[in-house]
Design a protein around this motif. Sequence first.
Motif, PDB file in Angstrom:
ATOM      1  N   SER A  20       0.845  -1.189   0.000  1.00  0.00           N
ATOM      2  CA  SER A  20       0.000   0.000   0.000  1.00  0.00           C
ATOM      3  C   SER A  20       0.879   1.236   0.000  1.00  0.00           C
ATOM      4  N   ALA A  22       0.185   5.291   0.886  1.00  0.00           N
ATOM      5  CA  ALA A  22      -0.693   6.396   1.262  1.00  0.00           C
ATOM      6  C   ALA A  22      -0.052   7.708   0.825  1.00  0.00           C
ATOM      7  N   SER A  24      -0.158  11.998   0.203  1.00  0.00           N
ATOM      8  CA  SER A  24      -0.687  13.266   0.701  1.00  0.00           C
ATOM      9  C   SER A  24       0.138  14.414   0.147  1.00  0.00           C
ATOM     10  N   ASP A  71      -7.373   3.781  -4.806  1.00  0.00           N
ATOM     11  CA  ASP A  71      -8.588   4.220  -4.134  1.00  0.00           C
ATOM     12  C   ASP A  71      -8.448   5.731  -3.954  1.00  0.00           C
ATOM     13  N   ALA A  73     -10.543   7.906  -2.968  1.00  0.00           N
ATOM     14  CA  ALA A  73     -11.143   8.417  -1.731  1.00  0.00           C
ATOM     15  C   ALA A  73     -10.164   8.337  -0.560  1.00  0.00           C
ATOM     16  N   LYS A  74      -9.260   7.359  -0.622  1.00  0.00           N
ATOM     17  CA  LYS A  74      -8.270   7.175   0.441  1.00  0.00           C
ATOM     18  C   LYS A  74      -6.888   7.675   0.037  1.00  0.00           C
ATOM     19  N   SER A  75      -6.772   8.208  -1.177  1.00  0.00           N
ATOM     20  CA  SER A  75      -5.467   8.661  -1.703  1.00  0.00           C
ATOM     21  C   SER A  75      -4.419   7.575  -1.524  1.00  0.00           C
ATOM     22  N   THR A  76      -4.773   6.387  -1.918  1.00  0.00           N
ATOM     23  CA  THR A  76      -3.901   5.227  -1.723  1.00  0.00           C
ATOM     24  C   THR A  76      -3.804   4.417  -3.010  1.00  0.00           C
TER      25      THR A  76
END
Length: 114
Positions: A20, A22, A24, A71, A73-76
């Motif tokens: 994964s 993540a 930002s 995803d 929505a999860k910025s992943t």
Amino acid sequence: VQLVESGGASVQPGDSLRLSCAASGFTFSIWTMSWFRQVPGKGLEWVSSIDENGSETYVDFVKGRFTVSRDNAKSTVYLQMTSLKPDDTAVYYCAKGSRTSFTPGQGTQVTISS
């Protein structure tokens, strides 16, 4: 830009792992995201990319074994890896951008060994 990879581990040949990443600090949904890998003594090797529309591309030696997904929505972004081989051992990096213009994260170690 911050990219935090996770999911790296030591597993046996034939096992599966999901990495994964993540993200930002930027508008994730409009960017192509990529995965690279690196073994000691060699440069970064492109593995896969997924564009803002969800279109996927892969290097030949992972086709049919690895799947990239995102995803928004999860910025992943994810990299599902199956049928892992010892040659897949490397530090895996996610990156903002394409295979030719990118900003990598810090990486996560994947080790395949019996």
